[in-house]
Scaffold this motif. Structure first.
Motif, PDB file in Angstrom:
ATOM      1  N   UNK A 109       0.851  -1.200   0.000  1.00  0.00           N
ATOM      2  CA  UNK A 109       0.000   0.000   0.000  1.00  0.00           C
ATOM      3  C   UNK A 109       0.879   1.240   0.000  1.00  0.00           C
ATOM      4  N   UNK A 110       0.740   2.099  -1.012  1.00  0.00           N
ATOM      5  CA  UNK A 110       1.606   3.270  -1.142  1.00  0.00           C
ATOM      6  C   UNK A 110       1.151   4.397  -0.232  1.00  0.00           C
ATOM      7  N   UNK A 111       2.136   5.133   0.293  1.00  0.00           N
ATOM      8  CA  UNK A 111       1.866   6.247   1.201  1.00  0.00           C
ATOM      9  C   UNK A 111       1.630   7.520   0.393  1.00  0.00           C
ATOM     10  N   UNK A 112       0.545   8.227   0.701  1.00  0.00           N
ATOM     11  CA  UNK A 112       0.242   9.486   0.038  1.00  0.00           C
ATOM     12  C   UNK A 112       0.789  10.680   0.804  1.00  0.00           C
ATOM     13  N   UNK A 113       0.545  10.698   2.125  1.00  0.00           N
ATOM     14  CA  UNK A 113       0.898  11.853   2.948  1.00  0.00           C
ATOM     15  C   UNK A 113       1.463  11.390   4.286  1.00  0.00           C
TER      16      UNK A 113
ATOM     17  N   UNK B  45       7.480  18.071   9.549  1.00  0.00           N
ATOM     18  CA  UNK B  45       7.690  17.465   8.234  1.00  0.00           C
ATOM     19  C   UNK B  45       6.340  17.187   7.588  1.00  0.00           C
ATOM     20  N   UNK B  46       6.166  17.694   6.374  1.00  0.00           N
ATOM     21  CA  UNK B  46       4.955  17.428   5.584  1.00  0.00           C
ATOM     22  C   UNK B  46       5.436  16.827   4.271  1.00  0.00           C
ATOM     23  N   UNK B  47       5.278  15.522   4.161  1.00  0.00           N
ATOM     24  CA  UNK B  47       5.818  14.800   3.013  1.00  0.00           C
ATOM     25  C   UNK B  47       4.679  14.243   2.158  1.00  0.00           C
ATOM     26  N   UNK B  48       4.588  14.717   0.909  1.00  0.00           N
ATOM     27  CA  UNK B  48       3.618  14.182  -0.045  1.00  0.00           C
ATOM     28  C   UNK B  48       4.312  13.154  -0.940  1.00  0.00           C
ATOM     29  N   UNK B  49       3.506  12.278  -1.525  1.00  0.00           N
ATOM     30  CA  UNK B  49       4.074  11.212  -2.355  1.00  0.00           C
ATOM     31  C   UNK B  49       4.741  11.763  -3.609  1.00  0.00           C
ATOM     32  N   UNK B  50       4.177  12.864  -4.169  1.00  0.00           N
ATOM     33  CA  UNK B  50       4.813  13.522  -5.309  1.00  0.00           C
ATOM     34  C   UNK B  50       4.335  14.962  -5.373  1.00  0.00           C
ATOM     35  N   UNK B  51       5.064  15.793  -6.087  1.00  0.00           N
ATOM     36  CA  UNK B  51       4.788  17.225  -6.120  1.00  0.00           C
ATOM     37  C   UNK B  51       3.480  17.562  -6.834  1.00  0.00           C
ATOM     38  N   UNK B  52       2.977  16.644  -7.668  1.00  0.00           N
ATOM     39  CA  UNK B  52       1.734  16.887  -8.405  1.00  0.00           C
ATOM     40  C   UNK B  52       0.496  16.362  -7.672  1.00  0.00           C
ATOM     41  N   UNK B  53       0.736  15.814  -6.482  1.00  0.00           N
ATOM     42  CA  UNK B  53      -0.355  15.254  -5.689  1.00  0.00           C
ATOM     43  C   UNK B  53      -1.327  16.360  -5.293  1.00  0.00           C
ATOM     44  N   UNK B  54      -2.642  16.141  -5.517  1.00  0.00           N
ATOM     45  CA  UNK B  54      -3.641  17.176  -5.283  1.00  0.00           C
ATOM     46  C   UNK B  54      -4.624  16.758  -4.193  1.00  0.00           C
ATOM     47  N   UNK B  55      -4.894  17.703  -3.288  1.00  0.00           N
ATOM     48  CA  UNK B  55      -5.887  17.509  -2.228  1.00  0.00           C
ATOM     49  C   UNK B  55      -7.036  18.474  -2.477  1.00  0.00           C
ATOM     50  N   UNK B  56      -8.251  17.983  -2.355  1.00  0.00           N
ATOM     51  CA  UNK B  56      -9.440  18.791  -2.642  1.00  0.00           C
ATOM     52  C   UNK B  56     -10.309  18.843  -1.406  1.00  0.00           C
ATOM     53  N   UNK B  57     -10.652  20.057  -0.955  1.00  0.00           N
ATOM     54  CA  UNK B  57     -11.428  20.258   0.270  1.00  0.00           C
ATOM     55  C   UNK B  57     -12.845  20.703  -0.058  1.00  0.00           C
TER      56      UNK B  57
ATOM     57  N   UNK C 163       0.575  18.671  19.602  1.00  0.00           N
ATOM     58  CA  UNK C 163       1.832  18.598  20.341  1.00  0.00           C
ATOM     59  C   UNK C 163       2.646  17.407  19.828  1.00  0.00           C
ATOM     60  N   UNK C 164       3.529  17.689  18.853  1.00  0.00           N
ATOM     61  CA  UNK C 164       4.359  16.645  18.238  1.00  0.00           C
ATOM     62  C   UNK C 164       3.496  15.495  17.713  1.00  0.00           C
ATOM     63  N   UNK C 165       2.390  15.841  17.082  1.00  0.00           N
ATOM     64  CA  UNK C 165       1.486  14.829  16.517  1.00  0.00           C
ATOM     65  C   UNK C 165       2.021  14.332  15.183  1.00  0.00           C
ATOM     66  N   UNK C 166       1.539  13.163  14.784  1.00  0.00           N
ATOM     67  CA  UNK C 166       1.950  12.610  13.491  1.00  0.00           C
ATOM     68  C   UNK C 166       0.854  11.725  12.918  1.00  0.00           C
ATOM     69  N   UNK C 167       0.904  11.562  11.601  1.00  0.00           N
ATOM     70  CA  UNK C 167      -0.047  10.672  10.932  1.00  0.00           C
ATOM     71  C   UNK C 167       0.522  10.235   9.587  1.00  0.00           C
ATOM     72  N   UNK C 168       0.004   9.126   9.100  1.00  0.00           N
ATOM     73  CA  UNK C 168       0.359   8.619   7.781  1.00  0.00           C
ATOM     74  C   UNK C 168      -0.924   8.223   7.065  1.00  0.00           C
ATOM     75  N   UNK C 169      -1.066   8.683   5.827  1.00  0.00           N
ATOM     76  CA  UNK C 169      -2.250   8.377   5.024  1.00  0.00           C
ATOM     77  C   UNK C 169      -1.821   7.573   3.805  1.00  0.00           C
TER      78      UNK C 169
END
Length: 403
Positions: free
Chosen positions: A1-5, A64-76, A21-27
């Motif tokens: 399963x590939x990581x997006x964010x 650190x905010x790491x996206x899978x690629x620079x063209x990755x788009x998030x829509x709200x 406070x030093x929170x983290x997550x992986x999507x």
């Protein structure tokens, strides 16, 4: 399963209030995430951070905010649509409010539709695909007469537009903020089916527990500045919390028993204890801190008290054989109902069926075409509608809230 964010070392405070406070997550790609937490804990703020609208605090180690690629788009898809700035748009083209460049091109093409360069750019930006998909969803959600301007739409109609905009987006990751507010059951079920059939990654904030349980496979829980990740749906998470709560209660019982023994020792006179043991005193303080920590993490249980006590309640509103028509359209016929003190009522029905009309009848802003209505003498009916803003409340407008 590939990581997006991936987010790491996320810290953010507003004044003295610590949100993260030093929170983290992986999507991961394909995740269907339900985002939960008490109001004010940071759900909408997390959306803004993911969208790049809110910056994290400078911290060590750094955020650190790491996206899978620079063209990755998030829509709200926000809880409230911006109608004010786009009130001239019709339902059919309101999607343009979410695509600034497409909106600019559309405005220019209205002046000169023969501009092939602009037409080509509109196509290159997938404008036609987005538009066709959007209109298709509008029809699926039974939003008719889409040539109307959006200025005077009902809350339910605005939400149907919002659902259509989100579902027609070609972004890989969607952020849904309370998508089912003001919607009828049939529309919600259609929306659930669309989410389940979609392969897109999404994160959803909702107070609709059935929606969370039915459409998600991961839960992110924001609490005490941290983000807890759980694999499973909302019901699975509740079971996990119950088990965790049972373990906390067990540990609390052990600590409180130990605390009673140590408290008895602390209360003994110095002669009885000889010299005071510094290590034991420190241990006593640690026990007190441990009890306080467990109690702070213990789930707060609220008894909603939905059942009647069995005693006869005072009747607040009574309608007998009521009918109501509006512009020759019959809304209610042979309406018989009673609202009693302490009733807790859910009012449901399709958009346009007359829910808001009935509320106006309760307030006596509208009168029945025929039939009988009796309100308790001096009864005050206060309505907090979909456009109500708590910051505008005052003791003058709602005195009973400030007693």
């Amino acid at each position: 399963m590939s990581i997006l964010v991936t987010l790491k070392n996320l810290s953010l405070s507003f004044g003295q209030k610590v949100i993260f406070d030093q929170a983290e997550l992986t999507i991961n790609k394909g995740d269907r995430i339900g985002l939960i937490g008490l109001n004010g804990q940071g759900k909408s703020t997390l959306f803004n951070i993911l969208m790049g609208k809110t910056a994290a605090d400078i911290s060590t180690p750094p955020f650190i905010y790491d996206k899978s690629n620079e063209h990755f788009e998030i829509f709200h898809i926000p809880q409230e649509l911006n109608i004010k700035d786009f009130k001239h748009l019709t339902i059919e083209n309101y999607y343009l409010a979410f695509y600034p460049r497409l909106y600019e091109i559309h405005t220019e093409l209205e002046k000169d539709y023969s501009n092939n360069k602009l037409l080509q750019e509109f196509e290159d930006l997938k404008g036609w695909d987005i538009q066709n998909s959007y209109v298709s969803y509008l029809k699926a959600f039974d939003l008719d007469n889409i040539s109307r301007t959006v200025e005077k739409l009902s809350g339910g109609e605005k939400r149907k537009m919002a659902l259509s905009i989100g579902l027609s987006s070609q972004a890989e990751f969607l952020l849904w903020d309370e998508p089912t507010n003001h919607l009828d059951i049939e529309t919600i079920e259609k929306f659930e089916d669309e989410l389940l059939s979609s392969r897109k990654t999404f994160m959803i904030i909702s107070h609709d527990r059935y929606l969370l349980n039915h459409t998600t496979d991961r839960i992110f829980h924001i609490e005490h500045g941290k983000i807890t990740s759980f694999k499973g749906n909302y019901l699975d998470y509740l079971v996990y919390l119950e088990e965790k709560e049972a373990e906390l209660r067990k540990n609390l019982d052990k600590l409180e028993n130990k605390h009673r023994r140590e408290l008895a020792w602390m209360r003994q006179g110095i002669k009885a204890r000889g010299t005071r043991s510094k290590k034991r005193v420190e241990g006593f303080e640690n026990i007190k801190a441990g009890i306080a920590d467990i109690k702070s993490r213990s789930k707060k249980v609220v008894d909603l008290g939905l059942l009647h006590s069995g005693r006869k309640s005072k009747i607040l509103i009574e309608i007998k054989d009521g009918t109501f028509s509006y512009d020759e359209k019959e809304i209610f016929t042979k309406l018989d109902l009673m609202v009693a003190k302490n009733d807790k009522i859910a009012l449901i029905g399709p958009n346009g069926a007359g829910k808001s009309t009935l509320i106006n009848i309760f307030q006596q802003k509208l009168k029945l075409t025929s039939g009988h209505q009796k309100n308790l003498q001096d009864l005050k009916v206060v309505v907090f509608d979909q456009n109500c803003h708590p910051w505008k409340w005052s003791a003058k407008t709602y005195p009973f809230l400030f007693r």
